[in-house]
Scaffold this motif. Structure first.
Motif, PDB file in Angstrom:
ATOM      1  N   ASP A 135       0.816  -1.218   0.000  1.00 45.18           N
ATOM      2  CA  ASP A 135       0.000   0.000   0.000  1.00 45.18           C
ATOM      3  C   ASP A 135       0.848   1.266   0.000  1.00 45.18           C
ATOM      4  N   LYS A 136       2.141   1.123  -0.288  1.00 47.59           N
ATOM      5  CA  LYS A 136       3.037   2.284  -0.319  1.00 47.59           C
ATOM      6  C   LYS A 136       3.477   2.571  -1.745  1.00 47.59           C
ATOM      7  N   ILE A 137       3.704   3.849  -2.014  1.00 39.17           N
ATOM      8  CA  ILE A 137       4.255   4.244  -3.300  1.00 39.17           C
ATOM      9  C   ILE A 137       5.434   5.180  -3.043  1.00 39.17           C
ATOM     10  N   TYR A 138       6.566   4.831  -3.630  1.00 45.30           N
ATOM     11  CA  TYR A 138       7.799   5.611  -3.506  1.00 45.30           C
ATOM     12  C   TYR A 138       7.966   6.395  -4.803  1.00 45.30           C
ATOM     13  N   LEU A 139       7.870   7.720  -4.725  1.00 46.57           N
ATOM     14  CA  LEU A 139       8.116   8.540  -5.911  1.00 46.57           C
ATOM     15  C   LEU A 139       9.611   8.812  -5.946  1.00 46.57           C
ATOM     16  N   THR A 140      10.279   8.276  -6.964  1.00 43.21           N
ATOM     17  CA  THR A 140      11.741   8.266  -6.967  1.00 43.21           C
ATOM     18  C   THR A 140      12.384   9.332  -7.840  1.00 43.21           C
ATOM     19  N   HIS A 141      11.694   9.762  -8.903  1.00 36.79           N
ATOM     20  CA  HIS A 141      12.361  10.685  -9.834  1.00 36.79           C
ATOM     21  C   HIS A 141      11.311  11.404 -10.670  1.00 36.79           C
ATOM     22  N   THR A 142      11.466  12.720 -10.781  1.00 38.63           N
ATOM     23  CA  THR A 142      10.600  13.521 -11.651  1.00 38.63           C
ATOM     24  C   THR A 142      11.446  14.041 -12.802  1.00 38.63           C
ATOM     25  N   GLU A 143      10.908  13.930 -13.998  1.00 38.43           N
ATOM     26  CA  GLU A 143      11.641  14.427 -15.167  1.00 38.43           C
ATOM     27  C   GLU A 143      10.698  15.170 -16.107  1.00 38.43           C
TER      28      GLU A 143
ATOM     29  N   LEU B 157      -3.121   5.247  -1.137  1.00 39.64           N
ATOM     30  CA  LEU B 157      -1.763   4.756  -0.949  1.00 39.64           C
ATOM     31  C   LEU B 157      -1.018   5.658   0.037  1.00 39.64           C
ATOM     32  N   THR B 158       0.023   5.123   0.646  1.00 40.24           N
ATOM     33  CA  THR B 158       0.891   5.903   1.524  1.00 40.24           C
ATOM     34  C   THR B 158       2.117   6.322   0.727  1.00 40.24           C
ATOM     35  N   LEU B 159       2.428   7.609   0.781  1.00 39.39           N
ATOM     36  CA  LEU B 159       3.496   8.181  -0.036  1.00 39.39           C
ATOM     37  C   LEU B 159       4.830   8.203   0.700  1.00 39.39           C
ATOM     38  N   VAL B 160       5.872   7.792  -0.015  1.00 44.06           N
ATOM     39  CA  VAL B 160       7.248   7.962   0.455  1.00 44.06           C
ATOM     40  C   VAL B 160       7.938   8.804  -0.624  1.00 44.06           C
TER      41      VAL B 160
END
Length: 98
Positions: A33-41, A68-71
């Motif tokens: 239930d977690k989502i890791y946003l790793t890179h914005t382009e 979802l829970t954001l990391v």
């Protein structure tokens, strides 16, 4: 930006929008239930037009809708949340947005 459609491209593990043949995106990793946003382009031709900011907002709305829970590992996303503290509710407890 409001007329652009956010695409959750789960195969490529990224959120994306299509603008003038270019694809601004936010890469992610999902784990339960977690989502890791790793890179914005944002492609060079679209920089400075607020597209990255609009993209982050649309992604956060989608994360909220999917419960979802954001990391936020991406500095751009973390900075957006710092500037818009109403989104801190999505962030995993114990993570400090510096």
């Amino acid at each position: 930006m409001d007329d652009l459609q956010l695409i959750d491209n789960s195969e490529a593990k990224q959120y994306e929008i299509h603008v003038d043949g270019l694809v601004p995106r936010i890469e992610y990793i999902k784990a339960k239930d977690k989502i890791y946003l790793t890179h914005t382009e944002v492609p060079r031709g679209l920089e400075g037009k607020g597209i990255g900011t609009s993209l982050v907002k649309a992604v956060l709305e989608d994360i909220e809708k999917k419960d979802l829970t954001l990391v936020p590992m991406c500095p751009f996303v973390a900075m957006y949340i710092k500037r818009h503290p109403e989104w801190k509710k999505l962030v995993l407890k114990g993570i400090n947005i510096a």
